[in-house]
Design an enzyme around this catalytic site. Sequence first.
Site, mmCIF file in Angstrom:
data_model
loop_
_atom_site.group_PDB
_atom_site.id
_atom_site.type_symbol
_atom_site.label_atom_id
_atom_site.label_comp_id
_atom_site.label_asym_id
_atom_site.label_seq_id
_atom_site.Cartn_x
_atom_site.Cartn_y
_atom_site.Cartn_z
ATOM 1 N N HIS A 363 0.791 -1.321 0.120
ATOM 2 C CA HIS A 363 0.222 -0.109 0.061
ATOM 3 C C HIS A 363 0.664 1.315 -0.227
ATOM 4 C CE1 HIS A 363 -3.434 -2.651 0.397
ATOM 5 N NE2 HIS A 363 -3.932 -1.897 0.229
ATOM 6 N N GLU A 604 -11.967 -9.734 -4.762
ATOM 7 C CA GLU A 604 -10.506 -9.833 -4.671
ATOM 8 C C GLU A 604 -9.968 -11.164 -4.183
ATOM 9 O OE1 GLU A 604 -9.269 -5.741 -2.848
ATOM 10 O OE2 GLU A 604 -11.069 -6.396 -1.432
ATOM 11 N N ASP A 628 -5.243 -7.486 -4.833
ATOM 12 C CA ASP A 628 -5.401 -8.724 -4.178
ATOM 13 C C ASP A 628 -5.826 -9.819 -4.785
ATOM 14 O OD1 ASP A 628 -5.011 -7.814 -1.497
ATOM 15 O OD2 ASP A 628 -6.487 -6.635 -1.459
ATOM 16 N N CYS A 675 -10.590 -1.401 -10.007
ATOM 17 C CA CYS A 675 -9.732 -0.494 -9.357
ATOM 18 C C CYS A 675 -8.346 -0.660 -8.768
ATOM 19 C CB CYS A 675 -10.669 0.316 -8.192
ATOM 20 S SG CYS A 675 -11.051 -1.133 -7.138
HETATM 21 C C1 PEP Z 1 -7.170 -4.193 -4.788
HETATM 22 O O1 PEP Z 1 -6.884 -4.883 -4.246
HETATM 23 O O2 PEP Z 1 -6.841 -4.284 -5.884
HETATM 24 C C2 PEP Z 1 -7.535 -2.848 -4.271
HETATM 25 C C3 PEP Z 1 -8.155 -1.833 -5.222
HETATM 26 O O3 PEP Z 1 -7.375 -2.840 -2.900
HETATM 27 P P1 PEP Z 1 -6.204 -2.495 -2.274
HETATM 28 O O4 PEP Z 1 -5.041 -2.173 -3.186
HETATM 29 O O5 PEP Z 1 -6.523 -1.053 -1.220
HETATM 30 O O6 PEP Z 1 -5.907 -3.577 -1.177
HETATM 31 MG MG MG Z 2 -7.427 -5.063 -2.036
#
Ligand code: PEP
Ligand code: MG
Length: 757
Positions: A363, A604, A628, A675
């Site tokens: 992250h 995910e 994920d 996303c």
């Molecule tokens: C993902 O897992 O693709 C996502 C957008 O969530 P994060 O990256 O915050 O886990």
């Molecule tokens: Mg995620």
Amino acid sequence: MLKLLRKIVTEVRAETDLEAVLKLIVCRIQEGMNTQVCSIYLKDTTNKRLTLRASEGLHQKSIGSSLSQHEGVVGLVANRAEPVNTDDIEQHPSYCFIPGTGEERFHSFLGVPIIYQREVLGGLVIQQFDGRRYKETEESFLVTVSAQLAGIIIQAEATAAVTVTKLQKKSQVDRCFIGVSGAAGIAIGKMVVVSESAELDSVAERQIEDTYSEVRSFEAALEHVRSDIRSASARLAQRLGEQEQALFDVYLKMLEDNSLAGEIVKRIMQGNWAQWALSSVVIEHCRQFDMMDDPYLKERASDIRDLGKRILAYLQEQKGPQSIDLAEGSVLVAEELSPAMLGEIHTDKLLGLISVKGSGNSHAAILARSMGIPTVMGAVELPYKKLSGRTVVLDGHSGRLYLNPSTELLQIYQAQLEQEQQQEAELDVLKMLPAQTQDGVTMPLWVNTGLIADVQRALDKGAEGIGLYRTEIPFMIRNVFPSEHEQTQIYAKQLEAFAPRPVTMRTLDIGGDKSLNYFPIEEENPFLGWRGVRVTLDHPEIFLVQIRAMLRANDSYGNLRIMLPMVTSINEVTESIALIDQAVLELREEGLKVERPPVGVMIEVPAALYLTRVFARHVDFISVGSNDLTQYLLAVDRNNPRVAPLYSSYHPAVLQALKYIVKEAQREHVDVSICGELAADPAGALLLMAMGYNYLSMNANNLPKVKSVIRNCNFSEARVMLKKVLRLNDIEEIKTEMQSSLNAMGLGSLIKEGSFK
Ligand code: PEP
Ligand code: MG
């Protein structure tokens, strides 16, 4: 043997000088294995010759002699990457001895390769006068030692390569360290190393001028700790026996001038800042105690460490939070960059970021991308503690770092930096134009947000909505859970800035690599543990406050969408919706006119993938969290740089999964978007568009690039590319096909070769 192994590793870890490390290894092994010779041969990086770098037992004057990589039994060990164990070396077909070493006297030979990340660094050899075959246990011991020492040798080599000594002005020009791309872009700047709070092992070396004021700071911190110990002792006086009470006196004694404190002051007076003087002395003492056999004395290591941490905490407090002292043109280096750290940094003087731990989809890297700060993650070999103030060239595209850069290298990167800045400025003209292909297909481009600054950046780049607002980010830069009122204000800012365009707020997604210091989650396998909706369903009080705050904030704007992270089973969806309905009712009872906003789920987890259609019947939209999903499909920790090369969105299984989700969502006529970071990759965006995703959500910085590629392509050609790619079974073949299709589409200049991750 295990004891010997631990002893060797602990002792060797304390050394940073390469020659000393090698010498120590051969001495300890020769002595511990009761053999006559122990030697280390390392491969020269340029001419590949195997050089005798250290030996106990061979003539010292022969150190530095070498063999070609194909010569001798050592060459065989290195070439085959296998041990050789023989009782009569002279009879071995590969026998060839280095004159002057005196090795002709020794008959038994056991050599094992030294391997680091698949690469053979050299060989570790033991020899003996009498002709006997070394026992199997000895062989496996040497293999084990070698495997453990390889990483330490690499670290010591790296340190030696970047250390500017008095004798040699620059030991190696353009020394390259390979990490993982975190955020694209180039940075040339001076490194500022930050330490984790009260972590002795992560304190960086730093030189100071004013040694007297540094000693005063140290003494002040020391006095605080002394006083803490005295009060603890007084507080517990009634409850402790005499023996336990005496421990406090031992602590106080350790802090006296002629003990630890004296040594630390001496190191400060040599020009080191107090934090490093303290940590280095404490670590050395701990090691000595650790190596003792007596369990009582061994235990003392943890006492000293504890005292050291206490003093360090006071020293860090004096310097302010995290001691981040950024000058113009800084490149920040941390052992592990965290989202919370990034949330607190003032970015105006920051050119780049380096994290020793973590990987491209951690992250912290995702936030760095949204901040547009070139970043390298997982630079595991970087001897970062010694690098404060050093110039670095950071290549965020390839994940490479260059220390001791030559003038030529600096010029090349400076030119690339300027070219990229110019290209970025040119893309600004696209802001008001739609992301429409040459043959008229429009692809709405939304953004992912989290930090306050993201909203303005997103508007500046012409985003058409927010596809993912990571609500956990504002939670991470606080010391307690934000209240309902505070959350309402935070959410209102996002909704207001984008109204009437949609804003998708994800409910609190903590766990994994996102932790709240006021709500710690300690687990063996955090990515398979208590994450996302699993946490909030177990804590409806946290969930309900958040939903109510979202609904209140939405009262004036009406553009809210709520999204649930990490769902695995249908009951998680229905229970979450029931809680959302409960929050709606509660607010209605207060007199607010609220409706349930559109609710969606993230796909995910592989289980969710197969339930896409089932979920689609209960929700208003589906959004794929490909970061994920890729991690779980490929069983590759998104945070672990060691397996970073295995994490690829272009893996055929990932592409098939992404296509499957679209098909399933379409069967229920539910909007499907993505996303995850793949949407921000221009080539990936074309594939997703061709698959039928309704919109793409990405970091604001990449949005103009993605838009430019979409505007320059034909949807029909993107479909053809997708068809070809989906027929392939191998990542490399897929990437090659992508590149040639993109070239054929005339997009080769917009999408750099080798940019697919
Ligand atoms: C993902 O897992 O693709 C996502 C957008 O969530 P994060 O990256 O915050 O886990
Ligand atoms: Mg995620």
